[in-house]
Design a protein around this motif. Sequence first.
Motif, mmCIF file in Angstrom:
data_model
loop_
_atom_site.group_PDB
_atom_site.id
_atom_site.type_symbol
_atom_site.label_atom_id
_atom_site.label_comp_id
_atom_site.label_asym_id
_atom_site.label_seq_id
_atom_site.Cartn_x
_atom_site.Cartn_y
_atom_site.Cartn_z
ATOM 1 N N SER A 184 0.824 -1.195 0.000
ATOM 2 C CA SER A 184 0.000 0.000 0.000
ATOM 3 C C SER A 184 0.866 1.257 0.000
ATOM 4 O O SER A 184 1.975 1.264 0.536
ATOM 5 N N GLU A 241 1.897 -6.660 -8.840
ATOM 6 C CA GLU A 241 1.640 -5.853 -7.646
ATOM 7 C C GLU A 241 2.943 -5.599 -6.886
ATOM 8 O O GLU A 241 3.198 -4.490 -6.405
ATOM 9 N N THR A 289 4.921 -2.916 -8.815
ATOM 10 C CA THR A 289 4.360 -1.579 -8.984
ATOM 11 C C THR A 289 3.722 -1.006 -7.723
ATOM 12 O O THR A 289 3.558 0.204 -7.615
ATOM 13 N N ARG A 341 0.729 -1.300 -7.121
ATOM 14 C CA ARG A 341 -0.649 -0.992 -7.496
ATOM 15 C C ARG A 341 -1.594 -2.158 -7.228
ATOM 16 O O ARG A 341 -1.166 -3.296 -7.100
ATOM 17 N N HIS A 342 -2.888 -1.844 -7.181
ATOM 18 C CA HIS A 342 -3.909 -2.878 -7.095
ATOM 19 C C HIS A 342 -4.155 -3.441 -8.493
ATOM 20 O O HIS A 342 -3.927 -2.768 -9.499
ATOM 21 N N SER A 386 -7.613 -0.570 -10.599
ATOM 22 C CA SER A 386 -7.665 0.703 -9.886
ATOM 23 C C SER A 386 -8.100 1.804 -10.846
ATOM 24 O O SER A 386 -7.505 1.978 -11.910
ATOM 25 N N ILE A 428 -4.020 -3.802 -14.163
ATOM 26 C CA ILE A 428 -2.568 -3.784 -13.962
ATOM 27 C C ILE A 428 -1.820 -4.533 -15.068
ATOM 28 O O ILE A 428 -0.743 -4.090 -15.499
ATOM 29 N N GLU A 469 -1.746 -2.232 -18.125
ATOM 30 C CA GLU A 469 -0.911 -1.052 -17.910
ATOM 31 C C GLU A 469 0.583 -1.405 -17.936
ATOM 32 O O GLU A 469 1.390 -0.686 -18.529
ATOM 33 N N ILE A 491 6.918 2.807 -13.963
ATOM 34 C CA ILE A 491 5.786 2.369 -13.141
ATOM 35 C C ILE A 491 6.219 1.486 -11.968
ATOM 36 O O ILE A 491 5.380 0.922 -11.277
ATOM 37 N N ASP A 548 7.271 0.634 -8.290
ATOM 38 C CA ASP A 548 6.869 1.212 -7.008
ATOM 39 C C ASP A 548 7.953 2.148 -6.466
ATOM 40 O O ASP A 548 9.111 1.751 -6.315
#
Length: 253
Positions: free
Chosen positions: A11, A123, A126, A128-129, A132, A137, A140, A153, A155
């Motif tokens: 998160s 996940e 990145t 990310r969910h 989202s 994902i 993307e 992209i 994290d």
Amino acid sequence: MSNGTLRDHLSVRSAKPLSFTTRLRAALGAAKGILYLHTEADPPIFHRDIKSSNILLDSKYLAKVADFGLSRLAPLPDTEGDVPNHVSTVVKGTPGYLDPEYFLTRKLTDKSDVYSLGVVFLEILTGRHPISHGKNIVREVNRAYQSGKIFSIIDGQLGSYPLECVERFVTLALKCCQNETDARPSMAEVVRTLETIWLMLPESDTKVAEPPMTNVVKMTSPPSSSSNMNNYYTSEVSGSDLVSGVAPTITPR
């Protein structure tokens, strides 16, 4: 588990962002747990709901695959001794992690778990969910990869990381997320690739975080009534046991 779920640490608000080495170790531990289900459990098991919130982290950040509420036993040999490669079943799972071929055909296979784990890998990379703001994902990351902007992209909480290791991890994740079942690697191939990436890490990183020595697959919710699975599966697997391509013998307890 003392460190909650893998999703908790991906998160944006995570108080303890994980390094790439720790994330890779979690990915390897989860992959080995799923490989056990596919090859060593008797009969083999398709998890059917692999996601970052079902991967638990213990006090040493070792990964444990949990929640078998949607799991199905793999098909058994028919009267002629042939083993079907899929289970025909109503589609169940979590949006964003569902194998598109399973969704369309209702044929559940071991490669359905491979797809879901590939989404978890994305996940990990990145933060990310899976879905989202209407964005998927897999789509993307594929777009960024094809345009040569994959590092844009990654994290921001990942910290420093070996570029070649991340590139190989991205490539593996996207292979796992191919639409066609046959285009995806087997779980054994996934584990071998992750181990290869682990061995590429700087020695200083691997000394801080040893590869997972023990994977525990714990049932945190009851299986279907047709299942007859034990509550715990433990495997003592070193970080290089599967490099040879031979899966270790693991005894349920």
